[in-house]
Design an enzyme around this catalytic site. Structure first.
Site, PDB file in Angstrom:
ATOM      1  N   GLU A  22       0.865  -1.168   0.000  1.00  0.00           N
ATOM      2  CA  GLU A  22       0.000   0.000   0.000  1.00  0.00           C
ATOM      3  C   GLU A  22       0.910   1.229   0.000  1.00  0.00           C
ATOM      4  OE1 GLU A  22      -3.983   1.535   0.275  1.00  0.00           O
ATOM      5  OE2 GLU A  22      -3.190  -0.433  -0.146  1.00  0.00           O
ATOM      6  N   CYS A  62      -5.401   6.298   5.010  1.00  0.00           N
ATOM      7  CA  CYS A  62      -4.905   5.041   4.462  1.00  0.00           C
ATOM      8  C   CYS A  62      -6.054   4.095   4.212  1.00  0.00           C
ATOM      9  CB  CYS A  62      -3.931   4.403   5.452  1.00  0.00           C
ATOM     10  SG  CYS A  62      -3.457   2.734   4.990  1.00  0.00           S
ATOM     11  N   CYS A  85      -5.574   0.976   6.778  1.00  0.00           N
ATOM     12  CA  CYS A  85      -5.523   1.187   8.220  1.00  0.00           C
ATOM     13  C   CYS A  85      -6.593   2.151   8.710  1.00  0.00           C
ATOM     14  CB  CYS A  85      -4.149   1.696   8.632  1.00  0.00           C
ATOM     15  SG  CYS A  85      -2.802   0.815   7.843  1.00  0.00           S
ATOM     16  N   HIS A 138      -6.003   4.260  12.286  1.00  0.00           N
ATOM     17  CA  HIS A 138      -5.768   5.694  12.447  1.00  0.00           C
ATOM     18  C   HIS A 138      -6.904   6.360  13.213  1.00  0.00           C
ATOM     19  CE1 HIS A 138      -2.028   6.283  10.351  1.00  0.00           C
ATOM     20  NE2 HIS A 138      -2.443   5.495   9.371  1.00  0.00           N
ATOM     21  N   ARG A 174       0.987  -3.287  11.830  1.00  0.00           N
ATOM     22  CA  ARG A 174       2.374  -3.110  11.380  1.00  0.00           C
ATOM     23  C   ARG A 174       3.288  -2.625  12.480  1.00  0.00           C
ATOM     24  NH1 ARG A 174      -1.108  -2.557   7.916  1.00  0.00           N
ATOM     25  NH2 ARG A 174      -0.952  -3.605   5.911  1.00  0.00           N
ATOM     26  N   SER A 230       5.379   2.278   9.362  1.00  0.00           N
ATOM     27  CA  SER A 230       6.279   2.222   8.209  1.00  0.00           C
ATOM     28  C   SER A 230       7.289   3.361   8.222  1.00  0.00           C
ATOM     29  CB  SER A 230       5.488   2.201   6.901  1.00  0.00           C
ATOM     30  OG  SER A 230       4.742   0.999   6.822  1.00  0.00           O
ATOM     31  N   CYS A 250       3.431  -0.239   4.294  1.00  0.00           N
ATOM     32  CA  CYS A 250       2.172   0.477   4.080  1.00  0.00           C
ATOM     33  C   CYS A 250       2.508   1.948   4.142  1.00  0.00           C
ATOM     34  CB  CYS A 250       1.160   0.098   5.142  1.00  0.00           C
ATOM     35  SG  CYS A 250      -0.485   0.732   4.816  1.00  0.00           S
ATOM     36  N   CYS A 259      -0.025   6.254   4.268  1.00  0.00           N
ATOM     37  CA  CYS A 259      -0.216   7.355   5.205  1.00  0.00           C
ATOM     38  C   CYS A 259       0.892   8.375   4.981  1.00  0.00           C
ATOM     39  CB  CYS A 259      -0.298   6.887   6.644  1.00  0.00           C
ATOM     40  SG  CYS A 259       0.652   5.453   7.014  1.00  0.00           S
TER      41      CYS A 259
END
Lengths: 185, 569
Positions: B14, B61, B64, B68, B481, B504, B548, B551
């Site tokens: 992503e 995102c 997610c 978030h 994650r 990430s 990912c 974001c």
């Protein structure tokens, strides 16, 4: 509807789509799906269009979903769909604020070469579904070439000015395929 | 000879990530992970009502959303020191764990399995042998010869009609592919079944979240689900029973398929348990609160320096100063600038001002900032969370790690030691353990919610009130994650600053202010690359982190088709 007929034909012609319109198909499940990131101005055109459609029309019979930037999470909504109409910001090398209509094989091909967080998600999902044998039979993508992708919740004035046309194009897709929706009272 | 390989974009993730590596004598000697999207998202919530931030930030995102949204309400609650009713904690915990299970399944089957499973090879399998191999490892009812044969037919038809290309960058026939046709076929069968199961997990989130894919039921101070035992349109006992059915389906798949498939990959690719180690300092957050204050948790979290479990230091509560004082972000190698020079900023003082240059190997080269914990990069994610579980003797974590090793030993003489979790395949092992822990916690929270409703407690929300003046909060979360933290400064009831330090970012960061590498780069060093034009090995390691980067946002370049470039240096 005559005007919508002409309109959809003109957009098809602009995109080099010469094939005749499909015959109305009353049976299959239809899903209107808006995708995009509404935090990035014109990137959110799909979401703005879905909101306008949802507010103005009656969706008792047809499913309409604001998919945001999600991918795999959309599987429950996409399962069993025969006709998928996606509304999205597209980068198709057209002048800013152009409206684009893609259908058939050009849609998955388009998603595959496109670099964007959410289209990667949707294309992975469509890939998995076609492997499973449950991908939608018909996919149409209605998009607008963005003017700006800057951070902000509002569309650019140019794209905003075309929002009603996008809405009409979705209505035309539905009507021409035998699934008209009514205005809300 | 040195070769430079640029993979841009890395697919089946992503967001937009670019990886540059230099390969010398068949091994990676240098690496630069680069986020290719600007993250200016924090600016959009400035001056808004803190109660609305989560609805906007869940749009950051596509993977997610729940994650978030949750971190955002927690940040505001921490600033207000606002307690959250027990029912709301349980409902939130269920949403988070159901989402985590779904996320891990999707990552393993739909996004990373193609790095290990050669689907073309599965067409050559003997379905009966594939079935007996799979049935020898679990009592899953969909491992029969008929299922394997049907899967193979479907696969042959799919390949025969020329559709395999829909899977971006599957390296079929690559020399690094080692599973037998039968194991490949089993994995393909489970790939299809995984789609069904992740649907069940999505439905739990949708039922509790009132809508999907974007949830609507969160609120600063609790959740907006009214609970009633006898009414339509709210969280009824009937709906809760439906959720229980979904939970049971998930459990069966996790134990019988996900577990088995990870063990099979670990057993067949043992060399990948010794490659791909990221940063050896681990950071995680405790999560799944069982009280209203956020001081008692189902899963532990904290800091493990140098991989030394006995040096574990726990983070003990939401807003723990040990976490809040330790986190800072640098921009020496990132395309941002800070007002007063370039030294690291604690996130409450964080700034998001872009300063783009071209890709500079020794200068700025990424849109991702460089976070540190007391001056050092840290590895976040399933490995950090599992190690925190081992360090504290968390029973669920330890028992699932043992069960995974039992499966491993049924396939090979090997065992995965905790230290080997910090490796390419070890991260998949840690992730399946975390998925099972999430499932157990999901089940437990379901029961806690039922029991608490049984006592007559229907409260789901405490109303927030915002004081005059400035307050600050951190919303911390052990996301799928890894450690996610949202940082908010509120002035007179409006948001004055907002920063998100996402997993990430910890992993894909460019070098820190002191030029220390983050986990992607550390893990890639030493990785073999047999064929520079098809750098499958590098992708295995990068994918094992479950990147990912959405974001991180904003596209810089959109119409390139080439994704691997090789240049002799």
């Amino acid at each position: 509807m005559a005007k919508l007929d002409e309109y959809i034909e003109s957009v098809r012609a602009e995109n080099g789509m010469k094939s005749p319109l499909r015959k109305p198909d009353k049976a299959g499940k239809v899903l209107v799906l808006g995708i995009g990131n509404e935090l990035l101005s014109d990137e959110g055109i799909g979401i703005h269009a879905i909101r306008a459609l949802a507010n103005r029309y009656d969706w008792a019979e047809i499913e309409i979903v604001d998919g945001g930037t999600t991918g795999m999470e959309l599987l429950p909504q996409l399962e069993g769909v025969d006709r998928l109409i996606v509304v999205d910001a597209v980068r198709a090398g057209q002048p800013p604020a152009s409206i684009v209509r893609l259908d058939g094989d050009r849609v998955p091909a388009y998603f595959k070469t496109k670099l964007s967080p959410h289209q990667v998600g949707l294309s992975d999902l469509l890939a998995a579904m076609s492997f499973k044998g449950t991908a939608p039979g018909h996919v149409v993508l209605i998009g607008v070439q963005p003017v700006t992708l800057s951070v902000g919740l509002e569309l650019s004035p140019e794209v905003k000015a075309r929002l009603d046309e996008v809405v009409n194009l979705v209505l035309a897709e539905l009507t021409l395929n035998g699934h008209p929706v009514k205005m809300r009272n | 000879m040195t070769t430079r390989i640029t993979i841009d974009p890395v697919t089946r993730i992503e967001g937009h990530l670019r990886i540059d590596v230099e390969v010398e004598n068949g091994r990676i000697t240098k690496s630069w992970a680069s986020g290719q999207m600007w993250r200016g998202i924090e600016k959009i919530v400035l001056d808004r009502d803190p109660r609305d931030a989560w609805t906007i930030l869940q749009r950051v995102c596509g993977v997610c959303t729940v994650v978030h949204a949750m971190a955002s309400v927690r940040a505001v609650e921490d600033a207000l020191k606002l307690e959250v009713p027990l029912n709301a904690q349980y409902i939130r915990n269920m949403m988070m764990t159901a989402h985590a299970v779904q996320d891990h399944i999707v990552h393993f089957y739909q996004l990373s399995a193609l790095d290990w499973v050669d689907v073309v090879s599965a067409t050559k399998a003997n379905p009966a042998k594939a079935a007996s191999f799979a049935e020898g490892l679990s009592d899953w009812d969909a491992n029969s010869r008929a299922v394997m044969a049907a899967t193979q037919e479907k696969l042959k038809g799919f390949i025969g009609s020329g559709q395999l290309g829909v899977f971006a960058n599957g390296y079929w026939g690559h020399p690094a592919m080692k599973l037998s046709p039968e194991v490949n076929l089993m994995a393909v069968a489970h790939y299809l079944q995984a789609l069904e199961v992740q649907r069940s997990a999505s439905k739990i989130v949708a039922t509790l979240g009132s809508k999907t894919p974007h949830i609507q039921n969160l609120a600063v101070g609790g959740v907006s689900n009214p609970i009633a035992t006898d009414s339509e349109g709210v969280l009824t006992i009937e709906r809760l029973m439906q959720i229980k059915e979904y939970i049971d389906k998930i459990g069966s798949f996790l134990h019988n398929c996900y577990f088995v498939d990870v063990a099979a990959i670990a057993a067949h690719y043992p060399e990948w348990l010794a490659m791909g180690a990221g940063v050896n300092d681990f950071l995680s957050s405790p999560d799944l609160p069982l009280d209203t204050k956020g001081a008692k948790f189902m899963t532990p979290g904290g800091y493990i320096p140098g991989g030394n479990l006995s040096a574990f230091r726990a983070i003990t509560k939401f807003g723990d100063p040990y976490l809040a004082s330790g986190v800072a972000e640098g921009v020496k190698h990132a395309w941002y600038t800070y007002k007063n020079g370039e030294s690291e900023l604690q996130p409450w003082k964080g700034e998001t001002t872009p300063a783009y240059t071209e890709f500079q190997d020794n200068g700025k080269y990424s849109w991702v900032k460089s976070p540190t914990f007391y001056g050092k990069p840290a590895q976040v994610g399933p490995v950090a969370a599992v190690l925190a579980g081992v360090a504290t003797g968390d029973k669920t974590t330890v028992s699932y790690l043992n069960r995974l090793n039992d499966k491993m030993q049924a396939l090979s003489a090997r065992k995965i030691e905790p230290s080997a979790l910090n490796s390419t395949v070890g991260r998949h092992a840690a992730r399946v353990v975390r998925a099972c822990v999430a499932y157990e916690c999901l089940k437990a929270n379901w029961q806690l919610l039922m029991d608490n409703i049984g006592t007559g407690d229907m409260t789901t929300f405490n109303k927030p009130t915002f004081p005059k003046g400035e307050i600050m909060g951190v919303g911390q979360e052990e996301a799928p994650r890894g450690l996610l933290s949202h940082w908010v400064v509120i002035k007179d009831g409006r948001i004055a600053n907002y920063q998100a330090v996402v997993p990430s970012t910890w992993l894909a960061a460019p070098k820190s202010d002191r030029d220390q590498m983050a986990s992607y780069d550390v893990a890639l060093l030493g990785t073999p690359v047999a064929d520079p034009a098809r750098p499958l090995e590098a992708l295995r390691t990068v994918h094992s982190f479950d990147p990912c980067l959405a974001c991180a946002v904003h596209l810089t370049d959109v119409e390139r088709n080439t994704d691997v470039q090789v240049n002799a240096l």
